[in-house]
Design an enzyme around this catalytic site. Structure first.
Site, PDB file in Angstrom:
ATOM      1  N   ARG A 313       1.085  -1.178   0.348  1.00  0.00           N
ATOM      2  CA  ARG A 313       0.089  -0.002   0.195  1.00  0.00           C
ATOM      3  C   ARG A 313       0.646   1.087   0.266  1.00  0.00           C
ATOM      4  O   ARG A 313       0.260   2.121   1.039  1.00  0.00           O
ATOM      5  CB  ARG A 313      -1.117   0.256   1.083  1.00  0.00           C
ATOM      6  CG  ARG A 313      -1.642  -1.205   1.109  1.00  0.00           C
ATOM      7  CD  ARG A 313      -2.727  -1.592   2.524  1.00  0.00           C
ATOM      8  NE  ARG A 313      -2.817  -2.703   2.473  1.00  0.00           N
ATOM      9  CZ  ARG A 313      -4.082  -3.175   3.763  1.00  0.00           C
ATOM     10  NH1 ARG A 313      -3.851  -2.323   5.023  1.00  0.00           N
ATOM     11  NH2 ARG A 313      -4.271  -4.063   3.042  1.00  0.00           N
ATOM     12  N   ASP A 500     -49.805 -16.683  26.069  1.00  0.00           N
ATOM     13  CA  ASP A 500     -48.844 -16.765  27.280  1.00  0.00           C
ATOM     14  C   ASP A 500     -48.771 -15.019  27.748  1.00  0.00           C
ATOM     15  O   ASP A 500     -49.458 -14.006  27.794  1.00  0.00           O
ATOM     16  CB  ASP A 500     -47.172 -16.935  26.288  1.00  0.00           C
ATOM     17  CG  ASP A 500     -46.961 -16.600  27.681  1.00  0.00           C
ATOM     18  OD1 ASP A 500     -45.682 -16.949  28.762  1.00  0.00           O
ATOM     19  OD2 ASP A 500     -45.515 -15.449  26.548  1.00  0.00           O
TER      20      ASP A 500
END
Ligand code: GDG
Length: 731
Positions: A313, A500
């Site tokens: 790089r 529930d």
């Protein structure tokens, strides 16, 4: 045959223009080296950039590249323009993501124009894949340059098997959140079915970031996002073990090693080799070596550091700065300590041919692998493989992913100069038999979990996720189906609603006592229960007193403690069968012990069950403890005929055979019921879902594997549905 499409930024083959000719050669780097071996031995196609700027190629050259790559290397090129390379690759990938994900926040640049280029380039990769993809291909996307690609592909290929592997670390939340485009990146990744990382820490950081940024839910690495299920897991990448273990004995490598030994005049050789990258900690390492020579003068002239820095790089400023820093450090250390006969550091700034690399591994008495942060680090593993069956010491940074697996290496914190000096000394003076012993254990692991196994493991898991997705789920309750349900309810004469409580009628709160019913729930239950033709049963896991206090005044039937206690409107609370609670004695101390070890957890005692509640404990710690607790309970459970169930943030122990389904059966068994609805949210509700007759309506709140036929997202949706039912009734 099922094909594998590997997609990575760079192909394992790069194309270079030399004096007008196009030259094909292998690429350097972790991903290319590691996956390259897998690619060569399997039916796969590799899609990626061939490292050549597209602008300089005419159509004839492109075609030539395409054909050669395809015929000779099973590769498909993506042509990137010089602008793409500058902004997507050198820009967003290497100036933003690379530093940020390695936690080098001071180097991370945030620039919306490179972000735009990143998106554009990811789309180019997507198009290249779409051009060749067949419906049953498996697509495996690699690394940080392509984090948006999984979702881009998902949009076009909703059913495809898509895996993603991140080769670099995933950072802690505080760092990841800095990224202005953090949501988009996470959404990009979540398009995959399986997201792999090198270590479990990275998995945790990723899951944490997704939870906090996108609100995903996860359980043991299973992530639910919208209506999709996917998995995040750790797959520590291995190496092509034989290539290094045997390669180190090849004639060429042996010759190379011999040459190094001669040139260094039988001095001890310490090897340092990496791409020249600021994450690799090269200056820290050089300074530690200088400090070592300073503090251990007896080692001067007896040791040579061979430092190889592979150019990388060079277009990014920080890399050029680093190059100057390293050049300068090497110069000054050599200037200070060299003699006419001895140069302490032999410095090479170039890539090495493979056999030279092997020769170096073989010749090195010590490998100094001390990155400041590194996803995995394959050099460390390759060095150990090259020393299979012999001496040689690996000094390894704790900050490399590889440290998790290579526990026998001399581990060091690269920021700790004294520790580094100490580690170098330990390595140089370690007795030979200890070196061999340590290497033997590491070699055993590396030879088993090779890159081949790593890839198979990942792809195997990807297939498993695809299967799990079929069972997962419950079709979301769309508006058409919802209307149908409401119509069926309105038309029925004998309706039964089994509901529930926690997580279904009331949303969760970290304080259990804050979950008393609010006005809306009370009114809904009142309205539904007052209708003569509707039986409403609230089935809760809570103790009967709480259920009674909260709901006892309503025209509904009640079930408490997951089916232990039953209360219908006509009578008292009764147990479903005569029960004993003597089994609690051996169980209580086990739960107490786990409570002591898990801050924030506590034990709830009900009449016929004991519950370990970890709602307020650290979720990760609790996750580990739940597994341990279940193991610890194994013996008592078998002896006393108990059942251990995991609910939402609780582990509950009670007598086997007592569950919500058994209680629900009392009402379900009435043969004149012509509309049955059951809504629940967690595993304790699954028995009911499973038992419910074919023609009943079963709805799970939330996503996740279930026996319910339909799902809704939240408590709000449940309430709206119930409201629509009461309204339909009123008409
Ligand atoms: C990324 C992550 C993760 C190096 N120099 C030469 C050469 N190599 C080969 C090595 C090794 C590979 O390149 C380097 O791999 P690393 O793992 O050390 O590092 P990165 O390139 O940063 O890779 C890393 C990896 O992906 C895999 O997931 O481990 O953490 O950063 O295989 O042998 N090969 C030749 N000449 C060289 O000069 N022939």
């Amino acid at each position: 045959m099922k094909r594998l499409l590997i997609v990575s930024n760079r192909l394992p083959v790069t194309v270079e223009r030399r004096k007008g000719d196009l030259v094909f050669k292998g690429s350097v780097g972790g991903v290319a080296t590691g996956l390259g071996s897998y690619h060569e031995t399997h039916e796969s196609l590799w899609v990626g950039w061939a490292d050549v700027a597209a602008g300089r190629l005419d159509e004839e050259e492109r075609e030539h590249i395409r054909t050669r790559l395809r015929d000779e290397h099973q590769c498909v090129p993506v042509f990137l323009t010089a602008d793409d390379v500058r902004d997507y690759y050198h820009g967003f990938s290497n100036k933003t993501l690379w530093p940020l994900l390695h936690q080098f926040t001071q180097f991370a640049e945030f620039d919306s124009s490179t972000w735009a280029a990143y998106k554009r380039a990811n789309r180019k990769f997507r198009d290249a894949v779409l051009e060749i993809a067949r419906p049953d291909d498996t697509i495996w996307v690699q690394d940080y340059q392509l984090m948006l690609l999984p979702q881009m592909l998902r949009e076009k290929l909703p059913k495809a098997s898509i895996g993603f592997f991140l080769h670099i670390p995933f950072p802690v939340f505080e760092v990841f959140r800095m990224l202005p485009w953090r949501s988009e990146l996470l959404e990009g990744l979540l398009g995959a079915d399986l997201i792999g990382f090198h270590t479990y820490d990275y998995v945790r950081y990723f899951l944490g970031a997704s939870r906090r940024i996108l609100g995903t839910e996860d359980h043991f690495g299973r992530v639910s996002f919208g209506d999709r299920l996917l998995l995040a897991d750790a797959f520590p990448m291995g190496i092509d073990f034989e290539r290094y273990a045997e390669g180190a004995h090849s004639e060429q490598a042996a010759h190379e090693a011999e040459r190094i030994t001669q040139r260094t005049r039988d001095r001890k050789v310490i090897l340092s080799i990496d791409r020249l990258d600021y994450t690799k900690g090269i200056p820290h390492r050089l300074r530690a070596f200088a400090a070592f020579l300073e503090r251990h003068p007896e080692w001067r002239d007896k040791v040579t550091l061979v430092a190889v820095a592979v150019p990388s790089r060079t277009r990014v400023r920080h890399y050029r700065d680093l190059k100057s820093e390293v050049d300068q450090l090497v110069g000054s250390i050599n200037g200070q300590y060299s003699t006419i006969d001895w140069t302490p550091i032999r410095y090479l700034y170039r890539p090495l041919p493979f056999h030279t690399l092997l020769g170096m591994y073989a010749a090195a008495d010590v490998a100094l692998v001390t990155p400041l942060r590194d996803g995995m680090n394959l050099i460390a593993k390759e060095y150990v493989a090259a020393h299979a069956g012999r001496d040689g010491v690996l000094v390894l940074s704790e900050m490399a992913g590889a440290a998790r697996e290579l526990g026998e290496a001399v581990q060091v914190n690269p920021f700790d100069l004294d520790g580094m000096v100490e580690a170098i000394h330990t390595a140089l003076t370690m007795p030979e038999d200890e070196q061999c012993k340590r290497n033997e254990s590491m070699v055993r692991r590396l030879s088993r979990y090779t890159v081949q196994r790593w890839a198979e493991d990942f792809l195997g898991k990807l297939e498993e996720v695809k299967v799990a997705q079929i069972d997962f789920g419950a079709t979301p309750l769309d508006s058409e189906t919802r209307k149908e349900l409401v119509r069926a309810f309105a038309a029925a004469k004998n309706r039964l609603l089994l509901l529930d409580y926690d997580g279904t009628l009331m949303p969760f709160s970290t304080r259990a006592e804050e979950m008393a019913p609010d006005r809306e729930v009370l009114e809904l239950l009142e309205a539904l229960g007052s209708d003569e033709s509707t039986d409403v049963v609230v089935i809760s896991g809570r103790d009967r007193k709480t259920v009674d206090d909260w709901l006892g005044h309503l025209p509904v039937d009640l079930v408490a403690e997951h089916g232990v206690w039953i209360h219908d409107r006509s009578g008292e609370w009764v147990t479903i069968e005569p029960m004993s609670d003597e089994w609690k004695e051996p169980v209580r101390p086990v739960l107490d012990m786990f409570t002591d070890r898990t801050p924030g957890s506590f034990v709830e005692e009900k009449d016929y069950s004991l519950v370990w509640n970890h709602r307020r404990a650290h979720p990760r710690l609790a996750e580990t403890r739940v597994t341990e607790l279940k193991e610890a309970l194994d013996n008592v459970v078998a002896e006393e005929d108990l059942a251990v169930t995991e609910g939402n943030r609780v582990v509950e122990v009670r007598l086997a055979g007592v569950n919500k389904a058994r209680a629900a059966y009392r009402w379900m068994a009435q043969d004149d019921v012509d509309f049955l609805l059951f809504v629940g949210d967690d595993r304790t509700d699954e028995d009911v879902f499973e038992m419910a007759p074919e023609d009943s309506w079963t709805i799970k709140v939330g996503v996740g594997p279930t026996h319910a036929a339909h799902s809704v997202r939240s408590v709000r949706d449940v309430r709206e549905l119930l409201k629509a039912m009461t309204e339909a009734d009123a008409k």
